[in-house]
Design an enzyme around this catalytic site. Structure first.
Site, PDB file in Angstrom:
ATOM      1  NE  ARG A  12      -4.199  -1.414   0.014  1.00 52.88           N
ATOM      2  CZ  ARG A  12      -4.179  -2.536  -0.939  1.00 52.88           C
ATOM      3  NH1 ARG A  12      -3.180  -2.841  -1.649  1.00 52.88           N
ATOM      4  NH2 ARG A  12      -5.514  -3.261  -1.064  1.00 52.88           N
TER       5      ARG A  12
ATOM      6  CD  GLU B 264      -3.244   3.412  -5.037  1.00 55.31           C
ATOM      7  OE1 GLU B 264      -2.057   3.010  -4.820  1.00 55.31           O
ATOM      8  OE2 GLU B 264      -4.365   2.936  -4.886  1.00 55.31           O
TER       9      GLU B 264
ATOM     10  CG  HIS C  63      -3.428  -0.351  -7.051  1.00 59.68           C
ATOM     11  ND1 HIS C  63      -3.922   0.341  -5.886  1.00 59.68           N
ATOM     12  CD2 HIS C  63      -3.316  -1.502  -6.626  1.00 59.68           C
ATOM     13  CE1 HIS C  63      -3.942  -0.582  -5.086  1.00 59.68           C
ATOM     14  NE2 HIS C  63      -3.807  -1.861  -5.404  1.00 59.68           N
TER      15      HIS C  63
END
Length: 460
Positions: free
Chosen positions: A377, A406, A428
């Protein structure tokens, strides 16, 4: 006449099918498949016996048991052999005959002394002139309302039609916060990846019984509210271990080998002009006998460890919880791991213990030739400190698939490093191979099936 519970024999079956035919008229053969599953269902049969109309009886059954329609659909397949035997006896006893009409075999009843079963006659009248497909559609319209709020998170190549077995399905590619409340108001089942389902939102979803998250993390759902209001929340886990581990090595090997530099060297024409068969520029190294440090030894961490071991690496790990100390590899403290590892890869969750875990002091501990990979993360790594460490050559490279914000903020200091041999960033996607996304969705479907059958899976 009220049918006797559990008397699923051929004689009872033939009487039901005969009386259904009496009510329906000329019955297409596949329509018979739905009759016994419905009339052998205690709740549905009892409602008909009490004089409730068929459509209302279906509605009542769904209200009483959210798994009712799925139970009937499963029984249709299971009871086909019993239906065939009962129809065979009807034919032998000349209760029914079977003739081709409109290029389709249909059942026709003949007057006999069989006692009237009003439930079956009324069911036949309700379904009269309806095809098997029509009947299935009637059943499914009575079943669950499924709303998928953000299918874009799975891509456009996953077969979402698998949801159709559960009833009425509405799929939205994306849903902004203002749209979510309106879209979930009539939903029995909500599927989402990132949409926030807080108490303020869920209070408008009075019918919802199940929330399926298309991810492992469920921090976007108010679990306390769901538990208080009897809403089941299911996640998925383990679907992406291979995918994320593979992406870890895609980043690490690219950085280790300086592939971007060497690609640009060839692409620019410099190689063609050099007159040499080879060009040795920035140094690159073997993984063999390097020390690979893993932060977070869960499923993904263990998969990375096995692959790194196959390359000949020495493996060590740091448990962020302090509890995961019984692995096949040596556990060390974080300072030792940072000081002694050639590659450090992060595979732990973001929580109070891991937020900002890798910061300015961490990079000063690491080897100058070390590589950092973060596929855990974004909040685990201080991005400003990482950018400075790369610019100051405190470490040689970093591969990132996750970020503090993000999508990545345009003002992020990471974007100031325009050198892919130092930093590689992907949006991601480590989890998102074709295989992993299909595994994920199959697990979501299994979660819904389990919920409807009372066999709960992956409950949070």
């Amino acid at each position: 006449m009220k049918l006797v519970d559990k008397m699923k024999d051929e004689n009872l079956g033939l009487a039901i099918l005969y009386n259904f035919t009496k009510g329906y008229g000329h019955v297409p053969m596949n329509v018979y498949d739905v009759v016994l599953p419905l009339l052998y269902h205690d709740g549905f049969r009892n409602h008909l016996f009490e004089g409730v109309e068929v459509e209302e009886a279906l509605t009542k059954c769904v209200q009483e048991d959210v798994s009712f329609i799925q139970t009937i659909l499963d029984a249709i397949e299971e009871d086909k052999e019993m239906t065939s035997r009962a129809l065979g006896i009807c034919l032998l006893n000349k209760y029914l005959s079977f003739e081709f009409e409109d290029n389709e075999m249909k059942g026709i009843y003949h007057e006999s002394s069989i006692l009237d079963i009003n439930e079956a006659i009324n069911l036949g009248k309700f379904f009269s002139e309806k095809s098997y497909e029509d009947i299935l559609n009637i059943l499914k319209k009575k079943s669950s309302s499924v709303v998928f709020l953000d299918s874009v998170c799975l891509g456009d190549d996953v077969d979402l039609s698998k949801l159709n077995q559960f009833g009425q399905v509405t799929i939205y590619k994306q849903s902004n916060p203002e749209e979510v409340i309106e879209r979930i108001q009539e939903a029995d089942i909500i599927i989402t990846n990132k949409c926030l389902l807080t108490e303020e939102v869920l209070q408008y979803a009075s019918k919802v019984k199940l929330i399926c998250i298309t991810a492992t993390g469920v921090n976007n759902v108010d679990l306390d509210y769901c538990h208080r209001h009897g809403i089941t929340v299911c996640n998925v886990a383990g679907y992406s271990s291979l995918s994320v581990a593979q992406h870890t090595f895609a980043l690490a090997l690219d950085l280790l080998h300086k592939n971007s530099y060497y690609h640009n060297y060839v692409q620019s024409g410099q190689y063609s002009d050099s007159g040499m068969f080879s060009h040795i520029g920035p140094h690159f190294y073997e993984l063999h006998e390097k020390t690979w440090g893993i932060i977070g030894m869960g499923n993904i961490g263990r998969t990375v460890a096995k692959i790194a071991e196959a390359f000949g690496c020495q493996i060590q790990y740091y448990s962020t919880s302090g509890k995961n100390t019984k692995q096949d590899y040596p556990a060390v403290d974080l300072e030792t791991l940072l000081k002694t590892s050639d590659i450090v890869s992060i595979h732990c969750p973001l929580n109070e213990q891991t937020k900002g875990l890798i910061g300015e002091d961490s990079f000063k501990l690491m080897k100058n030739e070390a590589i950092l990979i973060n596929v855990g993360r974004g909040g685990i790594v201080d991005e400003k400190a990482l950018a400075e460490a790369l610019q100051n050559n405190e470490i040689v490279g970093a591969g990132l698939d996750v970020f503090e914000s993000e999508p990545l903020a345009k003002e992020s200091p990471l974007l100031q490093i325009n050198d892919a041999s130092k930093i590689l960033m992907t949006p991601h996607i480590a989890w998102a191979t074709v295989e992993a996304r299909n595994r994920l969705f199959d697990l979501v479907v299994e979660n819904i099936q389990g919920f409807l059958k009372g066999d709960l899976k992956n409950v949070c």
